[in-house]
Design a protein around this motif. Structure first.
Motif, short mmCIF file in Angstrom:
data_model
loop_
_atom_site.label_atom_id
_atom_site.label_comp_id
_atom_site.label_asym_id
_atom_site.label_seq_id
_atom_site.Cartn_x
_atom_site.Cartn_y
_atom_site.Cartn_z
N GLY A 181 0.80 -1.22 0.00
CA GLY A 181 0.00 0.00 0.00
C GLY A 181 0.83 1.27 0.00
O GLY A 181 0.28 2.37 -0.04
N ASP B 23 2.59 2.56 -2.33
CA ASP B 23 2.45 3.33 -3.58
C ASP B 23 1.19 4.19 -3.59
O ASP B 23 1.09 5.12 -4.39
N LYS B 24 0.25 3.91 -2.71
CA LYS B 24 -1.00 4.67 -2.68
C LYS B 24 -0.97 5.78 -1.62
O LYS B 24 -1.92 6.55 -1.50
N ASP C 89 2.87 10.42 -4.09
CA ASP C 89 2.07 10.79 -5.26
C ASP C 89 2.93 11.28 -6.42
O ASP C 89 2.62 11.03 -7.59
#
Length: 323
Positions: A225, A227-228, A233
């Motif tokens: 998670g 990367d989220k 960003d």
């Protein structure tokens, strides 16, 4: 030219070269002594009052011996008297040079901590490796390890270190801190070190151990998670984070075989990150924290990983030096 002592001549004439002799001879060649001394020298005490200070390079050599062999200040002082190999590396001749006592060693370490000079040492070693093509910065492997702190309250304050915390890993509880590192995927060199309490989630420190120039990131399932998360960003990278075993087991058989093969290949890349941990914990014997507080222990970790980097690329550095 200074004439060596009889003990030095006798030691030099011995037939067998021990592993310690070989290691110290290699470190003599790969540590960028002049470069490190130049960076630290402007802040080194001039000794305008009282006894003149021991030379900076000698103190740095002794400080590195302390890290390589996991010695407390008093034990290091004794070892310098006992071992010709250590004295030779520190360039101490007992008939001419004083052996720094434990208090002098303590003051030198506090000087490094006060001016954040272990970060300077770590960064300078990294800069040297990058200049020599041994730190590529194209991809980063991230991971963390727990280093235990003494749980005993038999000390002056009658309490455990308040900056250390407890965390559960598997079915076992650990009290101490975490060393979070970012490792260059091409060379296995550590480019970033962050110290936190042991209960800090690994994923919370991922942004801190990425340098921002990598095109790929590799991590175990504990970073799922990442990367989220909003702090990533703006990153244009390939995320290679391990899939949890439970998810792979739930896949249809054909997909499961493919996913398992892909995970095996990625795990071989991620395995690079274990090498610096092995060097620090097993070769340098740093399995338990020696000091109180995150700042002091993180300062020591920067030195340990800087020295671990030199061990990791030792063969390449020696080839360059001898070439």
């Amino acid at each position: 030219m200074r004439q060596g002592s009889f003990s030095q001549a006798e030691y030099a004439g011995k037939k067998k070269q021990t592993r310690r002799d070989k290691f110290l001879a290699e470190m003599e060649q790969v540590v960028p002594w002049a470069r490190l001394v130049d960076r630290l020298h402007p802040l080194y005490p001039k000794g305008e009052r009282g006894r003149p200070p021991i030379g900076l390079e000698r103190m740095l050599r002794i400080y590195f011996l302390q890290q390589w062999y996991g010695l407390a200040d008093e034990a290091l002082e004794d070892a310098l008297y006992d071992s010709q190999a250590l004295r030779g590396f520190a360039r101490i001749e007992l008939n001419r040079d004083p052996v720094p006592d434990a208090t002098t060693l303590l003051k030198f370490r506090h000087w490094l901590e006060r001016h954040e000079l272990t970060k300077v040492l770590f960064d300078e070693v990294g800069a040297m490796l990058e200049e020599r093509g041994l730190l590529m910065r194209q991809g980063t492997i991230v991971d963390a390890t727990i280093i235990a702190a003494p749980p005993s309250t038999k000390n002056k304050s009658k309490s455990r270190d308040p900056e250390m915390h407890q965390t559960k890993k598997g079915n076992q509880w650990h009290f101490g801190m975490k060393a979070h590192i970012g490792v260059d995927v091409a060379s296995g060199v550590v480019h970033t070190v962050v110290g936190t309490a042991a209960n800090e989630a690994d994923i919370n420190q991922m942004a801190a151990v990425l340098h921002g120039r990598e095109s790929a990131v590799f991590a175990d399932a504990g970073y799922n998670g990442a990367d989220k998360r909003p702090e990533h960003d703006e990153r244009d990278v390939s995320w290679n984070i391990a899939v949890k075993r439970s998810i792979i087991k739930a896949l249809p058989e054909r997909l499961r075989d493919w996913a398992q093969a892909a995970e095996t290949a990625l795990s071989q890349v991620r395995a690079w990150v274990e090498h610096p941990f092995h060097i620090v914990k097993n070769l340098f014997r740093h399995r338990k924290l020696r000091y109180r507080g995150l700042a002091k222990n993180t300062a020591q970790l920067r030195t340990l990983f800087a020295l671990a980097n030199l061990v990791i690329v030792k063969k390449a550095l020696l080839a360059q030096v001898r070439g």
